[in-house]
Every structure is written in structure tokens, then in C-alpha cells.
Write an enzyme that holds these catalytic residues in place. Structure first.
Site, short mmCIF file in Angstrom:
data_model
loop_
_atom_site.label_atom_id
_atom_site.label_comp_id
_atom_site.label_asym_id
_atom_site.label_seq_id
_atom_site.Cartn_x
_atom_site.Cartn_y
_atom_site.Cartn_z
N GLU A 92 0.86 -1.19 0.00
CA GLU A 92 0.00 0.00 0.00
C GLU A 92 0.90 1.24 0.00
OE1 GLU A 92 -3.02 -1.02 -0.41
OE2 GLU A 92 -2.50 -3.06 0.17
N TYR A 93 0.45 2.31 -0.66
CA TYR A 93 1.28 3.52 -0.72
C TYR A 93 1.47 4.13 0.66
CZ TYR A 93 -2.96 6.41 -0.27
OH TYR A 93 -4.12 6.99 0.18
N GLU A 119 0.49 0.15 -4.59
CA GLU A 119 -0.94 0.40 -4.82
C GLU A 119 -1.23 1.90 -4.93
OE1 GLU A 119 -4.01 2.42 -2.94
OE2 GLU A 119 -2.68 1.46 -1.50
N GLU A 122 -6.23 5.59 -5.70
CA GLU A 122 -6.79 6.93 -5.93
C GLU A 122 -6.85 7.29 -7.41
OE1 GLU A 122 -2.39 7.64 -5.85
OE2 GLU A 122 -3.81 6.35 -4.78
N SER A 165 -1.08 10.17 -2.00
CA SER A 165 -2.08 9.92 -3.05
C SER A 165 -2.57 11.24 -3.65
CB SER A 165 -3.27 9.13 -2.49
OG SER A 165 -3.94 9.84 -1.48
N ARG A 166 -2.66 12.28 -2.84
CA ARG A 166 -3.07 13.59 -3.40
C ARG A 166 -1.96 14.16 -4.29
NH1 ARG A 166 -5.58 11.33 0.78
NH2 ARG A 166 -4.30 12.39 2.32
#
Length: 292
Positions: A92-93, A119, A122, A165-166
């Protein structure tokens, strides 16, 4: 079939296990089976899957793949252990909390002929897919992405990493960026923090990314993207898809394991991920300098 183990049974770990127990029919995900899970806690069987030790997960010949779903601070050590043991890794990130260590891990995976997959669900959300379509071909003048959410849990790193993710959205939409300044306001006694990062596109157009967390703050993304021909100030409502986000990511990982993703696609993805981590590193450095 490739046997797999899930390491960490938080929200993501439980979803990974669910998808491995019942993969999408006629997809690359069907090539993966679940052989066990690892947790710091002693647990009974979960979804019909037995708990195993980390030593077993690393040494068993029938386990070929590891899904790392632990706190961000633990990612680097776990990934390195599984790669050294000859296992493919889905994490997962963010893959790690530093650009340098991420480069090192990707090089290790490449040397051993293994897949290291980070991953990024998003990028698979309906609202993001629609936003990307809506801005295609338009010329950006300036933009802001403001995320709010509840207090950040311990062991998830500096906000530029925990919220990567942003940042990935901004890089995927507007290409490689440069960080010009970063500030962090933190009130630990109130479990509140606000990071503000200023960036420039390759066309020298300004972008601002705000990551704000604290009690009572709803999980919301706000955008204000100003283009030459107009402004987008709300995320579009994309078309909902029948396949869940984690399952879509699992299928992509499965395709990589089968060799069904082109070398050009893999290189582009790796370059984007490492660029985001390099930016996150730089933001942490600039914030520390500003506070010194």
C-alpha cells in the site's frame, strides 16, 4: 497459481484477503491464492485463512507473493525481507518514507527479477478518472488541492508521505513538478496539523497542495483548478464501476506478474512514483528548514 500472504490486518489487509479469497472471475487476479496472513496480534482464522509467522511467510516455498498492509514506517523493512527471500511484493502507498530507500528497493526487485508494485487506488476512482478526462487538452493557469481528514495515526510519516495519493493526482494530471516552499503548522496537543506545499509545473504555473487533519474535519478533497478557458471548482461525479478499487489494483498486479504490462508502462509508473517520493522528501526537508 501463486501463493500469497497478507502482512497486516487493518482495513486494507482485510480487503486484500477478501479479494484473494474471491478474486474477479476470468481475470489475472485468479492466478493468486491466499496461503496465510501475518499479524502482530494472535488471531483466529480470518475469512477461512490461517495465521502464520513472518518466518514461515519468508521461508515457505509455496508462498510467492507478499501483500504489505502495515503502517508506513514498517514498509521498507518488510519489502526488503520479502524481496531478499525471492517473493514478489504488493505494498500500500507509500512504498517507503524516503526517495533513496525506494530507489534502492526497486533496484533490488529488478536485480532479482521480481515485481514490486505500489498500490494507487486513488487513480482508479470514478471522480478522478472523470476529472482527468475533463481537463485533457486544457491549459492550466493555477490550481489548489485541499484535503481534510481526521487526525493522522502514528507511524504514517510526514504529511507529504502519508498523503502522497493527493500528490500523485497532481503529478498524474500536470506532469513533473518542482517544490518551491513547504510549511507545517502542528498542534500536537489538539491532534491538528496543516501542511501547505507550493509547487510549479514545467510551464511555471503555480499549484498549491494543502493537507489538513484534525478532530472533526470531514474527509473531503476540494479543488480549484483555473484554466485559460474556465475553472473547475468541484470534483465531477464519475461513472461508478462494478469492480471495486482494490480488486482493480489486484488485477493490475496480477497482470504484472503474468508479464502482461509493457516495459514502457512499467517504466512510466516507476518514474511517476519515484518523482512523487522525491517531491515528498523535498517537502519534508523544506518544512524542517523553515522551522529551524
Amino acid at each position: 497459481m501463486l501463493g500469497s500472504v497478507v502482512v497486516g490486518l487493518g482495513i486494507a489487509g482485510c480487503v486484500r484477503m477478501r479479494d484473494l479469497v474471491a478474486p474477479l472471475p476470468s481475470s489475472a487476479a485468479e492466478k493468486l491464492s491466499i496461503s496465510g496472513f501475518v499479524s502482530r496480534r494472535t488471531l483466529k482464522d480470518q475469512q477461512g485463512v490461517k495465521q502464520i509467522t513472518m518466518t514461515e511467510a519468508l521461508s515457505r516455498a509455496d508462498i510467492h507473493v507478499a501483500f504489505i498492509c502495515t503502517e508506513n514506517t514498517n514498509h521498507e523493512e518488510s519489502i526488503r525481507q520479502f524481496l531478499e527471500a525471492g517473493k514478489h511484493v504488493c505494498v500500500e502507498y507509500p512504498v517507503t518514507l524516503s526517495y533513496t530507500s525506494a530507489v534502492d528497493l526497486w533496484n533490488l526487485a529488478q536485480q532479482k527479477g521480481l515485481v514490486l508494485h505500489e498500490e494507487h487506488i486513488e487513480l482508479l476512482t470514478p471522480d478522478y478518472k472523470q476529472l482527468k478526462k475533463d481537463i485533457c487538452g486544457r491549459t492550466l493557469e493555477k490550481g489548489t488541492l485541499h484535503f481534510t481528514g481526521g487526525p493522522l495515526k502514528p507511524n504514517f510519516g510526514f504529511p507529504s508521505f502519508s498523503g502522497i495519493s493527493r500528490l500523485t493526482w497532481l503529478v498524474d494530471l500536470f506532469g513533473e513538478l518542482t517544490v518551491t516552499a513547504t510549511s507545517l503548522v502542528e498542534e500536537k496537543e489538539n491532534k491538528y496539523m496543516k501542511m501547505t506545499a507550493h509547487l510549479l509545473t514545467q510551464q511555471h504555473k503555480p499549484l498549491t497542495w494543502i493537507e489538513e487533519r484534525g478532530p472533526g474535519l470531514g474527509r473531503v478533497k476540494r479543488i480549484d483548478l483555473q484554466f485559460q478557458d474556465g475553472t473547475i471548482s468541484e470534483l465531477p461525479a464519475g461513472q461508478r464501476e462494478p469492480v471495486g478499487l482494490f480488486m482493480q489494483d489486484l488485477v493490475l498486479f496480477g497482470r504484472k506478474l503474468q508479464g502482461d504490462v509493457s516495459a514502457a508502462e512499467l517504466q512510466a509508473e516507476r518514474s511517476r512514483i519515484l518523482h512523487c517520493l522525491e517531491l515528498a522528501d523535498r517537502m519534508q526537508q523544506l518544512s524542517a528548514s523553515a522551522q529551524a
